[in-house]
Design a protein around this motif. Structure first.
Motif, PDB file in Angstrom:
ATOM      1  N   GLY A 158      35.353  45.260  31.764  1.00 52.06           N
ATOM      2  CA  GLY A 158      35.211  46.385  31.135  1.00 52.06           C
ATOM      3  C   GLY A 158      36.578  46.705  30.601  1.00 52.06           C
ATOM      4  N   PRO A 159      37.465  47.606  31.325  1.00 50.73           N
ATOM      5  CA  PRO A 159      38.826  47.486  30.901  1.00 50.73           C
ATOM      6  C   PRO A 159      39.615  46.179  30.953  1.00 50.73           C
ATOM      7  CG  PRO A 159      38.602  49.124  32.688  1.00 50.73           C
ATOM      8  CD  PRO A 159      37.338  48.201  32.636  1.00 50.73           C
ATOM      9  N   PRO A 160      40.276  45.752  30.020  1.00 50.30           N
ATOM     10  CA  PRO A 160      41.056  44.295  30.092  1.00 50.30           C
ATOM     11  C   PRO A 160      41.464  43.911  31.385  1.00 50.30           C
ATOM     12  CG  PRO A 160      41.983  45.375  28.316  1.00 50.30           C
ATOM     13  CD  PRO A 160      40.939  46.602  28.977  1.00 50.30           C
ATOM     14  N   HIS A 213      28.891  37.624  48.277  1.00 45.92           N
ATOM     15  CA  HIS A 213      30.055  36.812  47.694  1.00 45.92           C
ATOM     16  C   HIS A 213      29.833  36.664  46.290  1.00 45.92           C
ATOM     17  CE1 HIS A 213      32.075  36.731  51.705  1.00 45.92           C
ATOM     18  NE2 HIS A 213      30.821  36.313  52.152  1.00 45.92           N
ATOM     19  N   CYS A 214      30.950  37.007  45.310  1.00 42.95           N
ATOM     20  CA  CYS A 214      30.631  36.466  44.005  1.00 42.95           C
ATOM     21  C   CYS A 214      32.227  36.333  43.453  1.00 42.95           C
ATOM     22  CB  CYS A 214      29.658  37.139  43.138  1.00 42.95           C
ATOM     23  SG  CYS A 214      30.302  39.004  42.848  1.00 42.95           S
ATOM     24  N   THR A 215      32.291  36.174  42.208  1.00 45.17           N
ATOM     25  CA  THR A 215      33.468  36.061  41.429  1.00 45.17           C
ATOM     26  C   THR A 215      33.170  36.721  40.014  1.00 45.17           C
ATOM     27  OG1 THR A 215      34.665  34.640  42.553  1.00 45.17           O
ATOM     28  CG2 THR A 215      35.485  35.033  40.312  1.00 45.17           C
ATOM     29  N   LEU A 216      33.492  37.734  39.503  1.00 48.21           N
ATOM     30  CA  LEU A 216      33.251  38.408  37.993  1.00 48.21           C
ATOM     31  C   LEU A 216      33.983  37.545  37.171  1.00 48.21           C
ATOM     32  CD1 LEU A 216      32.968  42.203  38.565  1.00 48.21           C
ATOM     33  CD2 LEU A 216      30.859  40.200  38.797  1.00 48.21           C
ATOM     34  N   GLY A 217      33.400  37.101  36.124  1.00 46.83           N
ATOM     35  CA  GLY A 217      34.131  36.420  34.784  1.00 46.83           C
ATOM     36  C   GLY A 217      34.315  37.602  33.785  1.00 46.83           C
ATOM     37  N   HIS A 263      37.593  53.564  43.677  1.00 48.07           N
ATOM     38  CA  HIS A 263      38.734  53.532  44.216  1.00 48.07           C
ATOM     39  C   HIS A 263      39.952  53.045  43.574  1.00 48.07           C
ATOM     40  CE1 HIS A 263      36.682  55.584  47.545  1.00 48.07           C
ATOM     41  NE2 HIS A 263      35.929  54.587  47.790  1.00 48.07           N
ATOM     42  N   GLN A 264      39.628  51.864  43.348  1.00 49.85           N
ATOM     43  CA  GLN A 264      40.310  50.800  42.649  1.00 49.85           C
ATOM     44  C   GLN A 264      39.791  49.884  41.619  1.00 49.85           C
ATOM     45  OE1 GLN A 264      43.529  48.784  44.691  1.00 49.85           O
ATOM     46  NE2 GLN A 264      43.342  50.272  46.273  1.00 49.85           N
ATOM     47  N   PRO A 265      40.258  49.590  40.427  1.00 49.78           N
ATOM     48  CA  PRO A 265      39.409  48.680  39.472  1.00 49.78           C
ATOM     49  C   PRO A 265      39.102  47.311  40.130  1.00 49.78           C
ATOM     50  CG  PRO A 265      41.621  48.781  38.733  1.00 49.78           C
ATOM     51  CD  PRO A 265      41.558  49.758  39.797  1.00 49.78           C
ATOM     52  N   ILE A 266      38.208  46.779  39.837  1.00 44.91           N
ATOM     53  CA  ILE A 266      37.580  45.566  40.407  1.00 44.91           C
ATOM     54  C   ILE A 266      38.602  44.203  39.642  1.00 44.91           C
ATOM     55  CG2 ILE A 266      35.761  43.832  40.932  1.00 44.91           C
ATOM     56  CD1 ILE A 266      35.581  46.318  42.531  1.00 44.91           C
ATOM     57  N   PRO A 267      39.174  43.494  40.200  1.00 50.74           N
ATOM     58  CA  PRO A 267      40.033  42.441  39.274  1.00 50.74           C
ATOM     59  C   PRO A 267      38.701  41.365  38.773  1.00 50.74           C
ATOM     60  CG  PRO A 267      40.385  42.300  41.682  1.00 50.74           C
ATOM     61  CD  PRO A 267      39.702  43.378  41.474  1.00 50.74           C
ATOM     62  N   LEU A 268      38.848  40.991  37.707  1.00 53.02           N
ATOM     63  CA  LEU A 268      38.130  39.510  37.496  1.00 53.02           C
ATOM     64  C   LEU A 268      38.960  38.378  38.057  1.00 53.02           C
ATOM     65  CD1 LEU A 268      37.657  40.548  33.754  1.00 53.02           C
ATOM     66  CD2 LEU A 268      35.990  40.716  35.680  1.00 53.02           C
TER      67      LEU A 268
END
Length: 224
Positions: free
Chosen positions: A120-122, A111-115, A159-164
């Motif tokens: 990458g893309p906005p 489990h994590c949350t990217l900041g 498949h889909q972008p990863i939301p920040l």
């Protein structure tokens, strides 16, 4: 007169290790906050120059002997133990999310949350971050299964972008073995919607023979 008994060396060593890991974790937390603030700030040039001078001063306080490239940190348990400076799971790394990993019936879940620092893309995570997260989870799943190995092939499907700034769920599991080869699979979803795959991967790991292991990781020989 009461004379306190000396602490057993093993206990003293364990206490020192815990204190060091706690200090590293605290510093890592503050560094991640600094990195995140740095990539989000709209401060003036004067302020940025002033902060840069302060950071240089702080860096100068980290004196003493520096770890060699092949040296395993004393606070780490390699292989199979904590990696304090890992860019994926390391509590002491300013680059890591960091991922928190727990075992499951057939592998590992992280489990994590990217900041914004992982952007990458906005608004979305860098594709390389997805690869790094899955490579780590699948590699650790190999170790947890008793077959540690090094990545020799990593096939990604986006498949889909990863939301920040969104809690993520990363799964890694071993799917088969063939002599020294270990096959693994992994997925990234959000915690809120674990049934929708955002990124999936398949990987092949290989367990190096003893001679190759000694050549790659001379620090293990020194510890032994």
């Amino acid at each position: 007169m009461h004379i306190p008994l000396a602490e057993p060396p093993a206990a003293a060593g364990a206490e020192h290790l815990e204190q060091q890991q706690a200090a590293i974790t605290r510093l890592g937390h503050e560094l991640r906050a600094l990195v995140e603030a740095t990539v989000r700030t709209a401060a003036s040039a004067d302020t940025l120059h002033r902060v840069a001078d302060g950071v240089r001063h702080v860096t100068g306080q980290l004196t003493g002997r520096r770890r060699a490239r092949t040296e395993i940190p004393e606070v780490d348990g390699f292989p199979g133990g904590p990696r304090m400076y890992s860019p994926v799971v390391g509590a002491g790394s300013p680059l890591a999310p960091p991922v928190r990993i727990t075992p499951t019936d057939d592998g590992l879940i992280g489990h994590c949350t990217l900041g914004i620092a992982h952007e990458g893309p906005p608004g979305y995570g860098h594709g390389g971050m997805s690869a790094m997260l899955l490579d780590e989870l699948m590699g650790q799943a190999c170790t947890a299964a008793g077959t540690p190995g090094l990545t020799v092939s990593l096939q990604m499907r986006y498949h889909q972008p990863i939301p920040l700034e969104t809690p993520l769920r990363i799964v890694g599991r071993v799917t088969g073995t063939d002599k020294r080869k270990i096959f693994a699979a992994g997925t990234i979803t959000t915690q809120a919607d674990p049934s929708t795959d955002l990124v999936t991967a398949d990987a092949v790991f290989i367990t190096p023979d003893p001679d190759r292991t000694r050549a790659l990781f001379p620090g293990l020989e020194e510890e032994a």
